[in-house]
Design a protein around this motif. Structure first.
Motif, PDB file in Angstrom:
ATOM      1  N   THR A   1       0.852  -1.186   0.000  1.00  0.00           N
ATOM      2  CA  THR A   1       0.000   0.000   0.000  1.00  0.00           C
ATOM      3  C   THR A   1       0.888   1.236   0.000  1.00  0.00           C
ATOM      4  O   THR A   1       1.758   1.383   0.861  1.00  0.00           O
ATOM      5  CB  THR A   1      -0.922   0.027   1.239  1.00  0.00           C
ATOM      6  N   LEU A   2       0.653   2.116  -0.960  1.00  0.00           N
ATOM      7  CA  LEU A   2       1.363   3.390  -1.056  1.00  0.00           C
ATOM      8  C   LEU A   2       0.363   4.513  -0.797  1.00  0.00           C
ATOM      9  O   LEU A   2      -0.773   4.460  -1.285  1.00  0.00           O
ATOM     10  CB  LEU A   2       1.992   3.555  -2.444  1.00  0.00           C
ATOM     11  N   ALA A   3       0.784   5.518  -0.042  1.00  0.00           N
ATOM     12  CA  ALA A   3      -0.137   6.607   0.302  1.00  0.00           C
ATOM     13  C   ALA A   3       0.601   7.928   0.369  1.00  0.00           C
ATOM     14  O   ALA A   3       1.800   7.979   0.669  1.00  0.00           O
ATOM     15  CB  ALA A   3      -0.832   6.325   1.633  1.00  0.00           C
ATOM     16  N   ALA A   4      -0.132   8.996   0.090  1.00  0.00           N
ATOM     17  CA  ALA A   4       0.415  10.356   0.200  1.00  0.00           C
ATOM     18  C   ALA A   4      -0.725  11.317   0.505  1.00  0.00           C
ATOM     19  O   ALA A   4      -1.820  11.194  -0.048  1.00  0.00           O
ATOM     20  CB  ALA A   4       1.122  10.769  -1.087  1.00  0.00           C
ATOM     21  N   THR A   5      -0.490  12.239   1.402  1.00  0.00           N
ATOM     22  CA  THR A   5      -1.421  13.329   1.673  1.00  0.00           C
ATOM     23  C   THR A   5      -0.621  14.616   1.776  1.00  0.00           C
ATOM     24  O   THR A   5       0.562  14.602   2.152  1.00  0.00           O
ATOM     25  CB  THR A   5      -2.205  13.123   2.986  1.00  0.00           C
ATOM     26  N   GLY A   6      -1.260  15.727   1.460  1.00  0.00           N
ATOM     27  CA  GLY A   6      -0.551  16.993   1.540  1.00  0.00           C
ATOM     28  C   GLY A   6      -1.484  18.176   1.582  1.00  0.00           C
ATOM     29  O   GLY A   6      -2.695  18.057   1.343  1.00  0.00           O
ATOM     30  N   ASN A   7      -0.907  19.326   1.885  1.00  0.00           N
ATOM     31  CA  ASN A   7      -1.676  20.564   1.982  1.00  0.00           C
ATOM     32  C   ASN A   7      -0.774  21.746   1.667  1.00  0.00           C
ATOM     33  O   ASN A   7       0.407  21.765   2.038  1.00  0.00           O
ATOM     34  CB  ASN A   7      -2.250  20.727   3.395  1.00  0.00           C
ATOM     35  N   ILE A   8      -1.305  22.711   0.971  1.00  0.00           N
ATOM     36  CA  ILE A   8      -0.690  24.029   0.851  1.00  0.00           C
ATOM     37  C   ILE A   8      -1.740  25.051   1.262  1.00  0.00           C
ATOM     38  O   ILE A   8      -2.933  24.890   0.972  1.00  0.00           O
ATOM     39  CB  ILE A   8      -0.180  24.315  -0.583  1.00  0.00           C
ATOM     40  N   GLN A   9      -1.323  26.075   1.983  1.00  0.00           N
ATOM     41  CA  GLN A   9      -2.284  27.075   2.421  1.00  0.00           C
ATOM     42  C   GLN A   9      -1.584  28.400   2.688  1.00  0.00           C
ATOM     43  O   GLN A   9      -0.376  28.456   2.923  1.00  0.00           O
ATOM     44  CB  GLN A   9      -3.037  26.616   3.661  1.00  0.00           C
ATOM     45  N   ASP A  10      -2.379  29.452   2.635  1.00  0.00           N
ATOM     46  CA  ASP A  10      -1.893  30.798   2.898  1.00  0.00           C
ATOM     47  C   ASP A  10      -2.857  31.432   3.891  1.00  0.00           C
ATOM     48  O   ASP A  10      -4.003  31.743   3.547  1.00  0.00           O
ATOM     49  CB  ASP A  10      -1.838  31.606   1.605  1.00  0.00           C
ATOM     50  N   ALA A  11      -2.429  31.576   5.133  1.00  0.00           N
ATOM     51  CA  ALA A  11      -3.262  32.111   6.205  1.00  0.00           C
ATOM     52  C   ALA A  11      -2.686  33.448   6.653  1.00  0.00           C
ATOM     53  O   ALA A  11      -1.586  33.491   7.213  1.00  0.00           O
ATOM     54  CB  ALA A  11      -3.315  31.131   7.377  1.00  0.00           C
ATOM     55  N   ARG A  12      -3.425  34.524   6.407  1.00  0.00           N
ATOM     56  CA  ARG A  12      -2.911  35.872   6.688  1.00  0.00           C
ATOM     57  C   ARG A  12      -3.988  36.760   7.295  1.00  0.00           C
ATOM     58  O   ARG A  12      -5.183  36.578   7.053  1.00  0.00           O
ATOM     59  CB  ARG A  12      -2.382  36.527   5.407  1.00  0.00           C
ATOM     60  N   PHE A  13      -3.521  37.733   8.075  1.00  0.00           N
ATOM     61  CA  PHE A  13      -4.420  38.744   8.612  1.00  0.00           C
ATOM     62  C   PHE A  13      -4.707  39.786   7.536  1.00  0.00           C
ATOM     63  O   PHE A  13      -3.784  40.341   6.942  1.00  0.00           O
ATOM     64  CB  PHE A  13      -3.802  39.425   9.840  1.00  0.00           C
ATOM     65  N   LYS A  14      -5.976  40.048   7.302  1.00  0.00           N
ATOM     66  CA  LYS A  14      -6.336  41.093   6.345  1.00  0.00           C
ATOM     67  C   LYS A  14      -6.612  42.428   7.040  1.00  0.00           C
ATOM     68  O   LYS A  14      -6.688  43.474   6.387  1.00  0.00           O
ATOM     69  CB  LYS A  14      -7.538  40.666   5.505  1.00  0.00           C
ATOM     70  N   SER A  15      -6.744  42.392   8.362  1.00  0.00           N
ATOM     71  CA  SER A  15      -6.842  43.628   9.144  1.00  0.00           C
ATOM     72  C   SER A  15      -6.377  43.331  10.562  1.00  0.00           C
ATOM     73  O   SER A  15      -6.493  42.207  11.046  1.00  0.00           O
ATOM     74  CB  SER A  15      -8.274  44.173   9.162  1.00  0.00           C
ATOM     75  N   VAL A  16      -5.831  44.362  11.217  1.00  0.00           N
ATOM     76  CA  VAL A  16      -5.327  44.233  12.583  1.00  0.00           C
ATOM     77  C   VAL A  16      -5.829  45.417  13.390  1.00  0.00           C
ATOM     78  O   VAL A  16      -5.785  46.567  12.929  1.00  0.00           O
ATOM     79  CB  VAL A  16      -3.782  44.172  12.615  1.00  0.00           C
ATOM     80  N   VAL A  17      -6.279  45.146  14.601  1.00  0.00           N
ATOM     81  CA  VAL A  17      -6.865  46.179  15.437  1.00  0.00           C
ATOM     82  C   VAL A  17      -5.778  46.993  16.131  1.00  0.00           C
ATOM     83  O   VAL A  17      -4.814  46.430  16.673  1.00  0.00           O
ATOM     84  CB  VAL A  17      -7.801  45.544  16.486  1.00  0.00           C
TER      85      VAL A  17
END
Length: 713
Positions: free
Chosen positions: A578-594
């Motif tokens: 059994t061969l397996a692969a999982t992955g993720n790419i993401q971009d998590a950013r603040f669009k405003s800061v108080v």
């Protein structure tokens, strides 16, 4: 076949591996497991969500022993903090905001929710005698309640079997690179009490891990050793095919000398600089000893009853949890804190029959949870000198909450499409009662939170072997309460007028929009899945360090964009592989800061969300082959590799925890009822930080290699 029978049949032949899960057919192709992510038994290929199912065997072979270890198998997940087993925080899909405030990941043990008010803690359980682990990526607050904003992790325990006596035992001996000797012993016994109706299952485990850190001021090495004890007793009663009653008691005791929070080489506090040490080390103790203990008693009873109108489930549970620690730091500072939580939860739900033309579920739950916090943070010039209090508070947070929920869907056009609408209403009353012992000032307050939480889903079946889906769901959690000292420190650190940040922090909420697909291909030998998602997160509850305390504030809004994928292949021409692969790419950013948040912290407009990697990847190969020349002994081999990109700290600008590379290797033989296997965990001995701050660093447990033997009877 009713839902219970469907689930038991699927689990009887389950074989799973990181990221995806399958069961082997007689012809060697791949058939999918049944999961309960939507609180009903469904074939995985039919579920229009990002869901994983990991068998207990797959979890064990990956080297995962505690909940935080599962992050290497979950695309887009990572460890935010790992102080000791059970004093840990994880994030899924970029939804991360420190370690305080209510949890952002929902945790369930069977039908029992686990959560500690105002603290983002994982269940302290060792992953022992599990049937499987289910992971839902993305918000699932409609069915799983507040806190399931980034996702939900469900630990499904092995059930008692009333048809026969059975058991298993396992022992492990290993050594730690730069540390000492480790060992653990686990045992499971299944005892039928009334043939085909009543059975008991007892699971017990003991684990001893060597420390690996040096404490130069004490003149000691390997000081952060860990001992864990687990015992779980489950009773299962099935008087007929329509009724099942299950109850368990799970007792957990985790004890660690000091903790896994080490002193970084680049510590920004000058008080640490004069003391020479070798990483990993614990410096700044002032000659004091520290410890971290996590205890939990979990009680649960569940009734599943197949009625004429539908499937009824009733669960009642009680969780008694305690976190107790003494942490010396910066030579003269000490944090002595104790948090005791008692939580009562009740849930009732009714779902349609599996063959109903309209699929529906309705239900409700209530929860009463109380956390008693005793916090004493003080300075002390020497271990025998007077203690000068900085924070000295005693108080309770009492939360009474309830929710009603429902979902309905209906296949249209011969099952080509199936729209779903779900909605829940949540209400939470929180009361604070306490005192600041330094000045006698009372801490009394009350907050009320409520939220409507919809979910929209469209499932498309272009072919019997494939599913395409769109899902839009709201995630939410209650706000938080902090001490006046925390609020004052936050305003001072951020340069805000007094009273701007108050003791009450408002709830944050998000919407996630996802498009995904899942396919069985190559005559069932290949399972492929992929999804893309976007999350809009408002009023993010931010945790940041001030000069003396950790403070909270609604820091701004964030946007998260990402994609997951998963592949698993079992080639017919190579049985047992059994061969397996999982992955993720993401971009998590603040669009405003108080306000001035970007001045006093590393959080800024356009900047990354702390503790969130841009990329993660896991690949594995699992192979079993019978060797006739050796008398029919089966050889086993497992190779798994996980990568996590670097992450930033929330408080110190330009401070990054580097990339992680985690390698697991297993090689062994098995036959009939026995097996023996050699293994190596963290094979690359990666010491890059899991999490990094100005005065503390947490790393992967150093390379460990050893042997494991098992026996079934």
């Amino acid at each position: 076949m009713n839902a219970r029978a469907m689930l038991l049949a699927s689990c009887a032949v389950a074989v799973a591996f990181p990221g995806l899960a399958f069961a082997a057919d007689e012809d060697g192709t791949v058939a999918e497991l049944v999961v309960t992510a939507q609180k009903r038994a469904e074939r995985l290929i039919e579920v229009p969500l990002s869901v994983q199912s990991l068998s207990g065997e797959a979890v064990e072979r990956s080297g995962a022993a505690k909940v935080s270890d599962l992050t290497k198998l979950i695309p887009g997940a990572s460890v935010v903090s790992s102080t000791t087993p059970g004093f840990e925080t994880v994030q899924i899909r970029g939804v991360s905001s420190g370690t305080t405030g209510d949890g952002l990941v929902g945790y369930y043990i069977d039908d029992t929710p686990f959560g500690v008010p105002n603290l983002q803690l994982t269940p302290p359980a060792r992953l022992l005698d599990l049937e499987r682990v289910e992971v839902i990526r993305g918000p699932s607050g409609t069915l799983y309640g507040q806190g399931s904003m980034g996702g939900t992790i469900k630990l499904i325990t092995a059930r008692p079997d009333p048809t026969g006596f059975s058991g298993k035992a396992q022992a492990e001996l290993s050594t730690t690179e730069g540390g000492g000797t480790n060992y653990n012993v686990d045992g499971v016994v299944n005892i039928p009490l009334v043939r085909d109706q009543l059975a008991a299952r007892l699971s017990v485990g003991y684990e001893r891990l060597s420390g690996y850190a040096e404490a130069p001021e004490l003149g000691e090495k390997n000081v952060n050793d860990f001992t864990g004890r687990n015992a779980r007793l489950t009773l299962g009663y099935t008087p007929n095919d329509d009724v099942e009653l299950t109850g368990f008691v799970w007792l957990i005791r985790n004890k660690q000398d000091f903790s896994n929070s080490l002193t970084p080489k680049n510590a920004t506090t000058s008080a640490l600089a004069p003391t020479p040490f070798n990483l990993p080390g614990i410096v700044g103790t002032g000659g004091r000893r520290g410890y971290t203990d996590v205890d939990a008693n979990i009680y649960s009873a569940t009734l599943n009853w197949s009625l004429g109108i539908g499937e009824l489930t009733v669960n009642t549970s009680y969780v008694d949890h305690e976190l107790d620690f003494i942490t010396p730091l910066l030579t003269i500072l000490v944090n002595e804190s104790n948090f005791q939580t008692k939580s009562y939860t009740n849930e009732v739900r009714l779902s349609s029959k599996a063959d109903s033309p309209v699929r529906w579920i309705v239900g409700g739950y209530t929860r009463n949870a109380k956390i008693r916090s005793d916090i004493f943070y003080y300075s002390q010039a020497t271990p025998t000198a007077a203690k000068v209090g900085i924070i000295n508070t005693l108080g309770t947070i009492d939360t009474d909450s309830y929710s009603v929920f429902g979902e309905v869907s209906m296949p249209l056009f011969g099952g080509l499409v199936e729209p779903l609408f779900g909605l829940s209403y949540f209400k939470d009353d929180r009361r604070v009662d306490g005192v600041d012992r330094a000045n006698g000032a009372p801490r009394i307050g009350q907050l009320k939170f409520d939220s409507f939480n919809p979910r929209f889903n469209l499932k498309i079946k272009p072919a019997p072997n494939g599913t395409v889906y769109f899902n839009a769901a709201k995630g939410f959690r209650s706000g938080a309460l902090q001490t006046p000292a925390q609020a004052t420190a936050a305003n001072t650190t951020l340069g805000l007028p007094a009273g701007t940040i108050q003791t009450s922090v408002q709830p944050d909420k998000l919407w996630t929009y996802e498009l995904g697909t899942r396919w069985e291909l190559a005559d069932g030998q290949l399972l492929a899945e992929a999804s893309v998602y976007r999350t809009d997160w408002d009023d993010v509850l931010v945790q940041f360090a001030t000069a003396a305390v950790i403070s909270l504030a609604n820091g701004g809004d964030a946007k998260i964009k990402g994609a997951d994928f998963g592949l698993a292949y079992r080639p017919a021409g190579v049985p047992g592989l059994t061969l397996a692969a999982t992955g993720n790419i993401q971009d998590a950013r603040f669009k405003s800061v108080v306000g001035n948040l970007s001045v006093g912290t590393a959080i800024r407009k356009g900047g990354k969300v702390p503790n969130v990697p841009d990329m993660s990847l896991t690949v594995s190969a699992d192979y079993k082959r019978e060797m006739a020349a050796l008398g029919g002994v089966t050889g086993t081999f497992y190779l798994g590799y996980s990568f996590r990109d670097d992450v930033i700290d929330a408080t110190v600008k330009n401070l990054k925890a580097g990339e992680l590379n985690d390698l697991t290797v297993r090689l062994g033989v098995e036959k009939d009822n026995w097996r023996i296997e050699g293994f190596m965990l963290n094979g690359l001995d990666d010491k890059d930080p899991v999490a990094l701050g100005s005065t503390a660093v947490q790393i992967l447990y150093p390379r460990r290699y050893g042997v494991q033997v098992g026996l079934r009877f």
